[in-house]
Design an enzyme around this catalytic site. Structure first.
Site, PDB file in Angstrom:
ATOM      1  N   ARG A 101      29.259  47.698 -31.978  1.00 34.27           N
ATOM      2  CA  ARG A 101      29.882  48.686 -30.599  1.00 34.27           C
ATOM      3  C   ARG A 101      30.196  49.440 -31.519  1.00 34.27           C
ATOM      4  NH1 ARG A 101      33.483  47.994 -25.883  1.00 34.27           N
ATOM      5  NH2 ARG A 101      31.647  48.072 -25.010  1.00 34.27           N
ATOM      6  N   HIS A 128      24.140  49.995 -23.474  1.00 34.78           N
ATOM      7  CA  HIS A 128      24.877  50.031 -23.764  1.00 34.78           C
ATOM      8  C   HIS A 128      23.897  48.814 -22.950  1.00 34.78           C
ATOM      9  CE1 HIS A 128      28.114  46.844 -23.403  1.00 34.78           C
ATOM     10  NE2 HIS A 128      29.598  47.799 -22.545  1.00 34.78           N
ATOM     11  N   GLN A 131      25.768  44.648 -21.919  1.00 31.25           N
ATOM     12  CA  GLN A 131      25.976  45.181 -19.838  1.00 31.25           C
ATOM     13  C   GLN A 131      24.368  45.228 -19.042  1.00 31.25           C
ATOM     14  OE1 GLN A 131      28.727  45.829 -19.067  1.00 31.25           O
ATOM     15  NE2 GLN A 131      28.378  45.206 -16.838  1.00 31.25           N
ATOM     16  N   ASP A 219      30.522  54.239 -13.629  1.00 31.94           N
ATOM     17  CA  ASP A 219      30.807  54.352 -14.507  1.00 31.94           C
ATOM     18  C   ASP A 219      32.876  55.070 -14.541  1.00 31.94           C
ATOM     19  OD1 ASP A 219      31.997  52.943 -17.135  1.00 31.94           O
ATOM     20  OD2 ASP A 219      30.314  53.667 -18.211  1.00 31.94           O
ATOM     21  N   CYS A 259      30.662  48.010 -14.719  1.00 34.80           N
ATOM     22  CA  CYS A 259      30.377  47.658 -16.388  1.00 34.80           C
ATOM     23  C   CYS A 259      31.825  47.226 -16.293  1.00 34.80           C
ATOM     24  CB  CYS A 259      29.753  48.654 -16.833  1.00 34.80           C
ATOM     25  SG  CYS A 259      30.913  50.168 -17.456  1.00 34.80           S
ATOM     26  N   ARG A 287      28.195  38.312 -18.486  1.00 34.79           N
ATOM     27  CA  ARG A 287      28.193  39.495 -19.964  1.00 34.79           C
ATOM     28  C   ARG A 287      27.742  37.715 -20.967  1.00 34.79           C
ATOM     29  NH1 ARG A 287      29.806  43.455 -21.567  1.00 34.79           N
ATOM     30  NH2 ARG A 287      29.307  43.647 -23.097  1.00 34.79           N
TER      31      ARG A 287
HETATM   32  N1   CP Z   1      31.913  46.451 -19.886  1.00 32.22           N
HETATM   33  C1   CP Z   1      31.972  46.583 -21.671  1.00 32.22           C
HETATM   34  O1   CP Z   1      31.245  47.109 -22.102  1.00 32.22           O
HETATM   35  O2   CP Z   1      33.397  46.405 -21.237  1.00 32.22           O
HETATM   36  P1   CP Z   1      34.248  46.190 -22.718  1.00 32.22           P
HETATM   37  O3   CP Z   1      34.359  47.255 -23.194  1.00 32.22           O
HETATM   38  O4   CP Z   1      35.736  45.876 -22.416  1.00 32.22           O
HETATM   39  O5   CP Z   1      34.120  45.111 -23.760  1.00 32.22           O
HETATM   40  N1  NVA Z   2      30.883  54.396 -20.643  1.00 27.92           N
HETATM   41  C1  NVA Z   2      31.649  53.760 -21.164  1.00 27.92           C
HETATM   42  C2  NVA Z   2      31.986  52.541 -20.804  1.00 27.92           C
HETATM   43  C3  NVA Z   2      32.530  50.906 -21.168  1.00 27.92           C
HETATM   44  C4  NVA Z   2      31.933  49.675 -20.876  1.00 27.92           C
HETATM   45  C5  NVA Z   2      32.394  53.528 -22.509  1.00 27.92           C
HETATM   46  O1  NVA Z   2      31.324  54.104 -22.742  1.00 27.92           O
HETATM   47  O2  NVA Z   2      33.227  53.952 -22.756  1.00 27.92           O
END
Ligand code: CP
Ligand code: NVA
Length: 302
Positions: A101, A128, A131, A219, A259, A287
């Site tokens: 990430r 993502h 997701q 989101d 998400c 997930r």
């Molecule tokens: N939806 C998602 O990716 O959640 P986290 O940021 O908690 O991993």
């Molecule tokens: N769009 C959000 C998604 C979190 C799972 C972010 O990037 O923070």
């Protein structure tokens, strides 16, 4: 470089269907899980916080017989302590899959170019995909098939929206995105998804997006890394909350999706996310099932 999954179009519709079918099968019959990671490790490197992604990846790896290695950002300090490529090469000499990430999607591209193990995007500024896989699984469970079903994404044209466009390309799901001016889904993403056969419509009115939709998705208005823009974004998205009145325009059996993490009273009203149409906890559970099937696919059918 070995094909991994920086975005869902690194796979193809056949592989995505197989991943979803396997995810469903192993969810229902966990005793049939193949222990394809027995004796192997999977690195999970995070530059940003996570509740769902870290835990679901760790449990996916453990239940496939493997060992997850969680790496905190300050531990490796990418491009400060040493270059991204050197971190990736180091990890690749120990593990079967690198997952990460990151802030910049380019970091994932640099990792993937440096190693010959699959690299999986656990969220970047661009997408993502893990997701979106869970979201497809959730919709399949609910509707049987996603082909021709219409998903209305209302809100920031961000990483989650981008991966939904590629999910549409891989599955036949139809996507309509409504965003306020200046926050639309990137045109290059739309073009790339459409070139892959996706139906992606862009509108400027949330009511136009939601009318007749089978699923309504939103989101956060302020993604991780954009915290300094929060006040500006709160003003730009004023009036864009998904509430019961908006949900009423959807199909009678429409579901609400998010998400998570969610901000009740901002992008979604509590009555919706905590109400009977919400499938956010199915998405959350899925997930783990979907990323597990993705790992099997990458190990068994690279
Ligand atoms: N939806 C998602 O990716 O959640 P986290 O940021 O908690 O991993
Ligand atoms: N769009 C959000 C998604 C979190 C799972 C972010 O990037 O923070």
């Amino acid at each position: 470089m070995t094909p991994g999954c920086l975005e869902l179009d690194d796979l193809d519709p056949t592989r995505v269907t197989r991943i979803l079918e396997h995810a469903q099968h192993w969810k229902e019959q966990p005793s049939t899980l193949p222990r394809v990671l027995e004796g192997f490790g999977v690195a999970a490197l995070f530059q940003k916080p996570s509740a769902r992604t870290r835990s679901s990846v760790e449990m996916a790896v453990a239940t496939l017989g493997g060992h997850p290695i969680y790496i905190r950002p300050e531990e490796v300090d990418l491009d400060v302590r040493e270059p991204v490529e050197d971190v990736a090469r180091t990890l690749a000499s120990y593990v079967r899959i690198i997952s990460a990430r990151v802030f910049s999607h380019h970091t994932l591209e640099r990792m993937a170019a440096a190693v010959d193990v699959p690299v999986v995007n656990l969220l970047s500024d661009a997408g993502h995909p893990v997701q979106a896989l869970a979201d497809l699984l959730t919709l399949r469970e609910r509707f049987g098939s996603v082909e021709g079903r219409r998903l209305a994404y209302v809100g920031d044209g961000n990483n989650v929206a981008a991966s939904l466009a590629f999910a549409a390309a891989m599955s036949g799901l139809e996507l309509v995105v409504a965003s306020p001016p200046g926050y639309e889904l990137d045109q290059q993403v739309v073009d790339r998804a459409r070139n892959l056969g996706a139906v992606v419509d862009l509108v400027s009115d949330p009511y136009d997006a939601v009318r007749g939709a089978d699923a309504v998705y939103t989101d956060t208005w302020t993604s991780m890394g954009q915290e300094q823009e929060r006040e500006l974004r709160l003003r730009a998205f004023d009036g864009w909350t998904i509430d019961a009145a908006l949900m009423k325009l959807g199909a009678p059996d429409a579901v609400f999706m998010h998400c998570l993490p969610a901000h009740r009273g901002e992008e979604v009203a509590a009555e919706v996310i905590d109400g009977p149409q919400s499938v956010v906890w199915e998405q959350t559970e899925n997930r783990m099932h979907s990323v597990r099937a993705l790992f099997v696919e990458l190990v068994e059918a690279p």
